[in-house]
Design a protein around this motif. Structure first.
Motif, PDB file in Angstrom:
ATOM      1  N   HIS A 254      36.233 -38.649 -14.571  1.00  0.00           N
ATOM      2  CA  HIS A 254      36.958 -37.468 -14.124  1.00  0.00           C
ATOM      3  C   HIS A 254      38.389 -37.809 -13.741  1.00  0.00           C
ATOM      4  O   HIS A 254      39.318 -37.101 -14.081  1.00  0.00           O
ATOM      5  CB  HIS A 254      36.218 -36.824 -12.952  1.00  0.00           C
ATOM      6  CG  HIS A 254      35.143 -35.914 -13.448  1.00  0.00           C
ATOM      7  ND1 HIS A 254      35.397 -34.615 -13.781  1.00  0.00           N
ATOM      8  CD2 HIS A 254      33.850 -36.155 -13.727  1.00  0.00           C
ATOM      9  CE1 HIS A 254      34.302 -34.067 -14.238  1.00  0.00           C
ATOM     10  NE2 HIS A 254      33.344 -34.981 -14.212  1.00  0.00           N
TER      11      HIS A 254
ATOM     12  N   GLU B 299      41.799 -36.338 -15.586  1.00  0.00           N
ATOM     13  CA  GLU B 299      42.823 -35.636 -14.827  1.00  0.00           C
ATOM     14  C   GLU B 299      44.171 -36.333 -14.985  1.00  0.00           C
ATOM     15  O   GLU B 299      45.204 -35.715 -15.183  1.00  0.00           O
ATOM     16  CB  GLU B 299      42.449 -35.617 -13.345  1.00  0.00           C
ATOM     17  CG  GLU B 299      41.633 -34.392 -12.963  1.00  0.00           C
ATOM     18  CD  GLU B 299      41.085 -34.525 -11.575  1.00  0.00           C
ATOM     19  OE1 GLU B 299      39.978 -34.058 -11.358  1.00  0.00           O
ATOM     20  OE2 GLU B 299      41.769 -35.130 -10.719  1.00  0.00           O
TER      21      GLU B 299
ATOM     22  N   GLU C 266      43.246 -22.406 -18.168  1.00  0.00           N
ATOM     23  CA  GLU C 266      42.647 -23.690 -18.571  1.00  0.00           C
ATOM     24  C   GLU C 266      42.594 -23.802 -20.086  1.00  0.00           C
ATOM     25  O   GLU C 266      42.875 -24.853 -20.657  1.00  0.00           O
ATOM     26  CB  GLU C 266      41.233 -23.807 -18.004  1.00  0.00           C
ATOM     27  CG  GLU C 266      41.198 -24.001 -16.506  1.00  0.00           C
ATOM     28  CD  GLU C 266      39.769 -24.032 -15.992  1.00  0.00           C
ATOM     29  OE1 GLU C 266      38.903 -24.584 -16.690  1.00  0.00           O
ATOM     30  OE2 GLU C 266      39.527 -23.502 -14.897  1.00  0.00           O
TER      31      GLU C 266
ATOM     32  N   ASP D 258      36.448 -31.528 -21.718  1.00  0.00           N
ATOM     33  CA  ASP D 258      36.293 -31.270 -20.285  1.00  0.00           C
ATOM     34  C   ASP D 258      36.060 -29.796 -20.022  1.00  0.00           C
ATOM     35  O   ASP D 258      35.196 -29.424 -19.228  1.00  0.00           O
ATOM     36  CB  ASP D 258      37.549 -31.737 -19.522  1.00  0.00           C
ATOM     37  CG  ASP D 258      37.441 -33.197 -19.150  1.00  0.00           C
ATOM     38  OD1 ASP D 258      36.410 -33.794 -19.490  1.00  0.00           O
ATOM     39  OD2 ASP D 258      38.381 -33.723 -18.525  1.00  0.00           O
ATOM     40  N   LEU D 259      36.820 -28.975 -20.736  1.00  0.00           N
ATOM     41  CA  LEU D 259      36.660 -27.531 -20.590  1.00  0.00           C
ATOM     42  C   LEU D 259      35.238 -27.131 -20.981  1.00  0.00           C
ATOM     43  O   LEU D 259      34.552 -26.383 -20.260  1.00  0.00           O
ATOM     44  CB  LEU D 259      37.676 -26.800 -21.469  1.00  0.00           C
ATOM     45  CG  LEU D 259      37.560 -25.280 -21.476  1.00  0.00           C
ATOM     46  CD1 LEU D 259      37.978 -24.720 -20.130  1.00  0.00           C
ATOM     47  CD2 LEU D 259      38.391 -24.671 -22.587  1.00  0.00           C
TER      48      LEU D 259
ATOM     49  N   ARG E 264      32.869 -28.005 -18.343  1.00  0.00           N
ATOM     50  CA  ARG E 264      32.954 -27.142 -17.162  1.00  0.00           C
ATOM     51  C   ARG E 264      32.270 -25.809 -17.424  1.00  0.00           C
ATOM     52  O   ARG E 264      31.657 -25.234 -16.540  1.00  0.00           O
ATOM     53  CB  ARG E 264      34.415 -26.914 -16.780  1.00  0.00           C
ATOM     54  CG  ARG E 264      35.054 -28.116 -16.078  1.00  0.00           C
ATOM     55  CD  ARG E 264      36.304 -27.716 -15.337  1.00  0.00           C
ATOM     56  NE  ARG E 264      37.339 -27.181 -16.214  1.00  0.00           N
ATOM     57  CZ  ARG E 264      38.215 -27.933 -16.881  1.00  0.00           C
ATOM     58  NH1 ARG E 264      38.184 -29.240 -16.755  1.00  0.00           N
ATOM     59  NH2 ARG E 264      39.125 -27.370 -17.631  1.00  0.00           N
TER      60      ARG E 264
ATOM     61  N   PRO F 129      27.765 -27.523 -18.424  1.00  0.00           N
ATOM     62  CA  PRO F 129      27.567 -28.960 -18.209  1.00  0.00           C
ATOM     63  C   PRO F 129      26.321 -29.454 -18.939  1.00  0.00           C
ATOM     64  O   PRO F 129      25.298 -28.778 -18.956  1.00  0.00           O
ATOM     65  CB  PRO F 129      27.375 -29.074 -16.692  1.00  0.00           C
ATOM     66  CG  PRO F 129      27.254 -27.710 -16.172  1.00  0.00           C
ATOM     67  CD  PRO F 129      27.468 -26.722 -17.256  1.00  0.00           C
TER      68      PRO F 129
ATOM     69  N   THR G 177      25.735 -29.368 -10.541  1.00  0.00           N
ATOM     70  CA  THR G 177      26.727 -29.026 -11.539  1.00  0.00           C
ATOM     71  C   THR G 177      26.384 -27.697 -12.183  1.00  0.00           C
ATOM     72  O   THR G 177      25.556 -27.627 -13.078  1.00  0.00           O
ATOM     73  CB  THR G 177      26.787 -30.114 -12.616  1.00  0.00           C
ATOM     74  OG1 THR G 177      25.439 -30.445 -12.965  1.00  0.00           O
ATOM     75  CG2 THR G 177      27.496 -31.345 -12.113  1.00  0.00           C
TER      76      THR G 177
ATOM     77  N   GLY H 262      27.711 -24.649 -14.411  1.00  0.00           N
ATOM     78  CA  GLY H 262      28.790 -24.321 -15.324  1.00  0.00           C
ATOM     79  C   GLY H 262      29.366 -22.949 -15.029  1.00  0.00           C
ATOM     80  O   GLY H 262      28.812 -22.190 -14.239  1.00  0.00           O
ATOM     81  N   TYR H 263      30.493 -22.643 -15.677  1.00  0.00           N
ATOM     82  CA  TYR H 263      31.105 -21.319 -15.487  1.00  0.00           C
ATOM     83  C   TYR H 263      30.108 -20.221 -15.837  1.00  0.00           C
ATOM     84  O   TYR H 263      30.043 -19.195 -15.170  1.00  0.00           O
ATOM     85  CB  TYR H 263      32.344 -21.179 -16.375  1.00  0.00           C
ATOM     86  CG  TYR H 263      33.499 -22.052 -15.974  1.00  0.00           C
ATOM     87  CD1 TYR H 263      33.464 -22.795 -14.795  1.00  0.00           C
ATOM     88  CD2 TYR H 263      34.639 -22.130 -16.765  1.00  0.00           C
ATOM     89  CE1 TYR H 263      34.529 -23.596 -14.439  1.00  0.00           C
ATOM     90  CE2 TYR H 263      35.711 -22.920 -16.413  1.00  0.00           C
ATOM     91  CZ  TYR H 263      35.647 -23.661 -15.241  1.00  0.00           C
ATOM     92  OH  TYR H 263      36.691 -24.450 -14.889  1.00  0.00           O
TER      93      TYR H 263
ATOM     94  N   GLN I  33      27.785 -19.815 -12.937  1.00  0.00           N
ATOM     95  CA  GLN I  33      28.432 -19.226 -11.766  1.00  0.00           C
ATOM     96  C   GLN I  33      28.660 -17.731 -11.979  1.00  0.00           C
ATOM     97  O   GLN I  33      28.428 -16.929 -11.070  1.00  0.00           O
ATOM     98  CB  GLN I  33      29.778 -19.908 -11.510  1.00  0.00           C
ATOM     99  CG  GLN I  33      29.641 -21.342 -11.025  1.00  0.00           C
ATOM    100  CD  GLN I  33      30.931 -22.116 -11.194  1.00  0.00           C
ATOM    101  OE1 GLN I  33      31.967 -21.572 -11.574  1.00  0.00           O
ATOM    102  NE2 GLN I  33      30.869 -23.404 -10.908  1.00  0.00           N
TER     103      GLN I  33
END
Lengths: 170, 408
Positions: free
Chosen positions: A155, A159, B275, B298-299, B302, B305, B323, B325-326, B329
C-alpha cells in the motif's frame, strides 16, 4: 396378492436386510465421516502441511468411496443380479472416456502444455491483476528487506508511486 | 402391473418369463440413470477441463462461496438418501404410514437443500456475480477497458440523480401553475358554453333559412364540433386537477425525502469519479509505465477486494470482514469489478449446480405427488425407482461438492 409380491421381493434382496436398518445407519455414518475428511482438507492447518495435489487426490478418492457406498448399499447394486454389469459398466466407461476426450482439447493448453495459449489469448486472459501485483512485490521486496508485512509495503509503495506521478505531471 | 408380480402361479399355462430379472420400471430407471451418468460426466468433465485449463481461477472467498454451507448441503442430501431408503424398507414390509412419514421427511430435506441453494445463489447475485451476455459486471483484468466501464457506470448513476433533480424542478413548476389553471378553467368553460349556444343558434337559423348555402351549413357544423371538443377537453382537465395535485404533492414529498440520500450519493460518486480520473490519467500517460496499471489495480481492489490479493501471507486472515469494497459499503453503486477467471467460474458454477438443482426439483415434485398415494408393498417398485433417482442426485452432489467448493 401383496403378500406374494412381498415375499418375491424379499427373495430378491435376501442378503440386503433382514428387516434391520443397521447397514443403512453404518453407511450413513461412513458417508458423514468421509465428508468430514474431504472438508478437513479445506482447513488452513491442513493446507499448510499438505500439497494441493495430494488434497485433491484425497478428495476425489473420498468422493469415489462415497459414490461406491451409495451405489452399493442405498441403490442395492451389491445385491442385484448380473444385469447390473450390463447397464452400469458401459455407461461408466463411456463417461470416463468422455472426460478423457475433453482433456487434450483445452486442458493441455496452459503455459506448461505442448500447445500453449496464443499470445493474444494471454493478453486477454484474466491475469493482469495478479501479474502486475507480483511485479510490484518482487520490485520492493528487496528494499524493505522483510517479507512479513507485505501488505503494508504494497500500500505504501502504491501511494508513493501515485505521488510521484503527480509530481511528474506538473 | 403384472410385470412386477412374477410370482404369479395361478395361470401356469400363461406364465410370463421376463427377459431380465427385474421389473420394467426399474429397468427403465437404470437405463435412464446410465444416460444421466453420461450427462453429468460430460458436465463435470467440461468443468474439470475448463478449470484446470484456466490461467486464473477465483478462490471461494473471492466469489462469496462458503464451504461450510456446501458441506451442510452435502449432509442434508446424505440424510435424505437415508430417509428415502428407509421409506422403501417400510413400503416393502407394507407399513404404509411409516413409509409416508419417511417420504415426507425426504421431501422436507430436499426442500432444505433447495432453500440453502437459493440462499447461496442470492448471495452471489447480490454481489453481481452471474453469467450474462454480452457481459456482466465481472471483468477479467484491471485495464483501461475496465476503468472506462467504471466511469460509464458512475456517469449513469450521476445521470439518474440529475434526472431526479430535473423531475423535481418540472413538478414544482407545474405545481405553481395548477392553482391558476384551476381558477381560470371554470370561466373559460362558461365562455365556451355560451359560444356553443350561439353557434347552435346560428346553425339552427342557417338550416331553417330557405336560401341556405350547403357549404355554410357544413362550416357551421364543423365549428360547433370543434367548440364542443374543446369544451370536453377543458372539462376533463378541470376534473383531473385534484388528482394531479395530489400526485405531484406525493411525488415531491418522496423526492424531498430522498434529497439527503441524493446529496450523499452525489458526493460519493464525485469522490470515486476523481479516483477514476486519476487512475486513467496515470494509465493513459505511458502504456508501459507500470504505475498506471497499478493505479487501476488499486482502484479495482478498493471497489471489490479480493481475499487472494489482500496480504499474500495467509496470517492476515483475521480481518476477514475488515476489507469492505465500495460495492459492499454502498450497494447501490453496483460498479463493475475485477475477478480474474470470474466469468468462467460463474458460468461453470451456475451450470453445474443449476442442472443439479433441476434434478433435485424433479425429485421433490415426485415425492410430493407420492404423498397422495398409499405407499404399501404394491407400490414398492415405484418407491424404489424414485429412490434410485434420488440416490443418483445425491451421488452427483458427492462429486460436485469437492470440485466446486473445496478445490483450490
Amino acid at each position: 396378492m401383496s403378500e406374494i409380491a412381498e415375499t418375491g421381493h424379499h427373495g430378491e434382496h435376501e442378503h440386503a436386510h433382514h428387516g434391520s436398518i443397521g447397514p443403512y445407519i453404518a453407511v450413513f455414518v461412513a458417508l458423514c465421516v468421509l465428508t468430514a475428511i474431504s472438508f478437513l482438507t479445506n482447513m488452513e492447518f491442513w493446507q499448510k502441511q499438505v500439497p494441493e495435489s495430494v488434497s485433491r487426490t484425497i478428495m476425489m478418492a473420498v468422493s469415489c468411496a462415497k459414490a461406491l457406498l451409495v451405489i452399493m448399499f442405498f441403490m442395492h447394486l451389491k445385491y442385484e443380479a448380473n444385469w447390473k454389469y450390463v447397464l452400469t459398466i458401459p455407461a461408466g466407461l463411456m463417461s470416463i472416456f468422455l472426460v478423457l476426450m475433453l482433456v487434450p482439447d483445452i486442458g493441455l493448453r496452459t503455459d506448461n502444455g505442448l500447445y500453449g495459449y496464443s499470445k493474444e489469448r494471454w493478453r486477454n486472459v484474466g491475469t493482469g491483476l495478479i501479474e502486475a501485483d507480483h511485479g510490484d512485490h518482487e520490485g520492493d521486496a528487496d528494499a524493505p528487506g522483510s517479507a512479513a508485512d507485505h501488505e503494508s509495503t504494497e500500500h505504501e509503495s502504491s501511494e508513493h508511486d501515485a505521488d510521484e506521478g503527480e509530481g511528474d505531471s506538473h | 402391473m403384472a410385470d412386477s408380480e412374477h410370482g404369479h402361479h395361478e395361470h401356469i399355462q400363461l406364465q410370463y418369463e421376463p427377459a431380465l430379472p427385474l421389473p420394467n420400471g426399474k429397468l427403465f430407471m437404470w437405463l435412464f440413470l446410465s444416460t444421466e451418468i453420461m450427462f453429468f460426466a460430460a458436465l463435470i468433465g467440461t468443468y474439470i477441463v475448463l478449470r484446470f485449463g484456466a490461467v486464473a481461477w477465483p478462490t471461494p472467498d473471492d466469489v462469496h462461496l462458503v464451504e461450510v454451507i456446501g458441506a451442510f448441503n452435502t449432509f442434508v442430501l446424505i440424510c435424505s438418501s437415508v430417509t428415502i431408503v428407509l421409506c422403501l424398507e417400510a413400503a416393502r414390509v407394507n407399513r404404509a404410514g411409516q413409509a409416508k412419514m419417511w417420504m415426507f421427511l425426504t421431501l422436507v430435506l430436499g426442500s432444505v437443500f433447495l432453500g440453502v441453494k437459493a440462499y447461496e445463489y442470492n448471495s452471489k447475485f447480490s454481489h453481481g456475480i452471474y453469467p450474462a451476455l454480452p457481459r456482466g459486471m465481472i471483468y477479467e483484468q484491471a485495464d483501461l477497458e475496465y476503468v472506462a466501464a467504471v466511469r460509464t457506470r458512475l456517469a449513469d448513476l450521476a445521470q439518474e440523480l440529475n434526472d431526479e433533480v430535473a423531475l423535481t424542478e418540472r413538478l414544482t413548476a407545474e405545481q405553481a401553475q395548477l392553482p391558476d389553471e384551476k381558477q381560470n378553467l371554470p370561466g373559460e368553460i362558461e365562455e365556451l358554453q355560451s359560444d356553443i349556444k350561439t353557434a347552435q343558434d346560428d346553425l339552427a337559423k342557417l338550416t331553417n333559412a330557405e336560401d341556405a348555402d350547403e357549404e355554410d351549413i357544413r362550416d357551421a357544423r364543423s365549428d360547433l364540433k370543434d367548440l364542443e371538443a374543446e369544451l370536453a377537453d377543458k372539462q376533463e382537465r378541470l376534473a383531473e386537477i385534484p388528482d394531479r395535485e395530489a400526485y405531484i404533492e406525493a411525488k415531491l414529498a418522496e423526492l424531498a425525502s430522498r434529497k439527503e440520500e441524493r446529496m450523499k450519493r452525489e458526493d460519493r460518486i464525485t469522490e470515486i469519479q476523481a479516483e477514476v480520473r486519476e487512475a486513467e490519467r496515470l494509465a493513459a500517460r505511458n502504456p508501459d509505465d507500470p504505475r498506471g496499471a497499478l493505479a487501476i489495480q488499486d482502484l479495482a481492489l478498493r471497489i471489490y477486494p479480493l481475499h487472494s490479493q489482500a496480504g499474500h501471507g495467509e496470517d492476515h486472515d483475521g480481518g476477514h470482514g475488515a476489507t469492505l469494497g465500495y460495492n459492499d459499503q454502498d450497494p447501490w453503486l453496483r460498479l463493475p469489478f475485477v475477478i480474474a477467471g470470474g466469468n468462467m467460474w460463474a458460468s461453470t458454477y451456475f451450470l453445474l449446480t443449476g442442472f443439479h438443482a433441476i434434478h433435485v426439483l424433479v425429485g421433490l415434485i415426485v415425492f410430493a405427488l407420492m404423498l397422495f398415494v398409499r405407499l404399501d408393498a404394491s407400490r414398492s417398485v415405484g418407491v424404489e425407482n424414485i429412490g434410485l433417482y434420488w440416490h443418483f442426485v445425491d451421488l452427483v452432489w458427492i462429486f460436485l461438492f469437492p470440485l466446486l467448493y473445496l478445490f483450490r
